[in-house]
Design a protein around this motif. Sequence first.
Motif, short mmCIF file in Angstrom:
data_model
loop_
_atom_site.label_atom_id
_atom_site.label_comp_id
_atom_site.label_asym_id
_atom_site.label_seq_id
_atom_site.Cartn_x
_atom_site.Cartn_y
_atom_site.Cartn_z
N VAL A 131 7.79 5.25 0.21
CA VAL A 131 7.07 5.14 1.50
C VAL A 131 7.22 6.39 1.91
CG1 VAL A 131 6.81 3.56 3.44
CG2 VAL A 131 6.46 2.76 1.76
N TYR A 132 9.03 6.91 2.26
CA TYR A 132 8.86 8.34 3.01
C TYR A 132 9.40 8.99 2.42
CZ TYR A 132 11.18 5.65 6.43
OH TYR A 132 11.52 4.24 7.78
N LEU A 166 1.60 9.95 11.57
CA LEU A 166 2.38 10.92 12.22
C LEU A 166 3.45 11.33 12.16
CD1 LEU A 166 3.00 10.88 15.66
CD2 LEU A 166 4.60 9.25 15.57
N ILE A 167 4.51 10.47 10.72
CA ILE A 167 5.16 11.66 10.20
C ILE A 167 4.62 12.28 8.98
CG2 ILE A 167 7.56 10.84 8.61
CD1 ILE A 167 7.43 7.72 9.15
N ARG A 168 3.59 12.11 8.40
CA ARG A 168 3.19 12.81 7.95
C ARG A 168 2.91 14.39 8.97
NH1 ARG A 168 -2.41 13.09 4.12
NH2 ARG A 168 -2.55 15.14 3.20
N VAL A 206 -0.92 7.94 -4.52
CA VAL A 206 -0.36 8.48 -3.18
C VAL A 206 -0.45 7.07 -2.03
CG1 VAL A 206 1.40 9.53 -2.15
CG2 VAL A 206 0.70 10.73 -4.32
N GLY A 207 -1.75 7.58 -1.76
CA GLY A 207 -1.70 6.78 0.00
C GLY A 207 -2.00 5.37 -0.51
N ALA A 208 -2.82 5.32 -1.96
CA ALA A 208 -3.02 3.81 -1.80
C ALA A 208 -1.73 3.09 -2.02
CB ALA A 208 -3.74 3.63 -3.11
N ALA A 209 -0.30 3.40 -3.39
CA ALA A 209 0.43 3.23 -3.17
C ALA A 209 1.08 2.57 -2.25
CB ALA A 209 1.40 4.71 -4.30
N ILE A 210 1.11 3.71 -1.60
CA ILE A 210 2.37 3.79 0.32
C ILE A 210 1.19 2.80 1.64
CG2 ILE A 210 3.30 5.53 -0.82
CD1 ILE A 210 2.22 7.36 1.35
N THR A 211 0.56 2.59 1.16
CA THR A 211 -0.88 2.45 2.91
C THR A 211 0.22 1.56 3.33
OG1 THR A 211 -2.67 1.74 3.79
CG2 THR A 211 -2.21 0.80 1.51
N ASP A 212 0.67 0.29 2.76
CA ASP A 212 1.08 -1.00 3.20
C ASP A 212 2.79 -0.72 3.64
OD1 ASP A 212 -0.79 -2.55 2.91
OD2 ASP A 212 -0.76 -2.83 0.68
N GLY A 213 2.89 0.53 3.86
CA GLY A 213 4.17 0.18 3.90
C GLY A 213 4.83 0.07 5.31
#
Length: 318
Positions: free
Chosen positions: A222-223, A45-47, A30-37
């Motif tokens: 990403v959200y 911070l959001i997490r 999941v981190g790999a899929a959204i890391t460029d967002g």
Amino acid sequence: MQPTARGYPVIYVHGLMLLMVVLVASSFPVGAAITDGMPPEVMMLIRFVLAAILFLPYVLLKHGRRLPSRGKLLQYAVLSIPLVVFFWCMFAALRHTSALNTGAIYTMVPAITAVFLWLIHREATPGRRAMGLLAGTLGAIWIVFRGDLEALLGFDFNRGDWLFLLGCLFMGAYNPLIKKFYSGEPMEVMTFWVISIGSVWLLLLSLPALDEIAWGQVRGGVYLGVLYLALFTTLVTFFLLQFGTVALGPTQVASYGFLTPLFVMLIELVRGSEVFEWILLPGILLVILAMLLVQREGIAAGNPNKSVKTTTLACRSR
């Protein structure tokens, strides 16, 4: 079917521990899929803010509106630093390396923790557990280098691998610091304040980037990914960890962390992001051996119900 110390069937508790490992493992793809967002510090911070908000009702209902002392808040601030560094390194590293590599390197955290326990508390690691930590570390290294002896001898880590290894070094200090600072407060209270203060550090890191983000143009995935990480790989895994540690003991629960790269690989195979390579098999077998050795050490110890102080030494699973 033999019950655990809490009266639950053993297979039920072990099934929940496998679920916990699957959730932890899923954080890497999941981190790999959204890391460029977004910038890593902003996503973290959001997490952290979402996780703190989700924790808040539970803490208020169970413990009321009781503020920690200044001394405890300072200790929680120190405890939050390894988590902030670890998660920032994780998201930054996933821009340069694979989810499988980060999942494999993550299995080195128990061995790093054992080193910090000796440095800070002069606490030696029992023989069987030491063998398990060695087997798990060797298995992780084999997976990262894909069994390439030349790359291994040259220790040819890519930039992302080195960055995540740095994060794991900080994460390895987390449990020894808990042992140093813990004074009997409920773990959910400690976790809430560590996450909340971590949010403050991340806000300070994120300030330069917040005005530059076109929030409306960030894709919805990403959200959703950050929400998933906050809800499932932070909140749900916390309660699974606490439940399993009381039912089985910290050693057996911590041993499940060695299965992380195996489940990362399975997730990536299902997603089509990885192709299984037989050269990885020795590394996989080593991490499974590591889990079994540490499990046996926990069973041999009898796993009586531990105090909360002891349960905090289980491998942190977020």
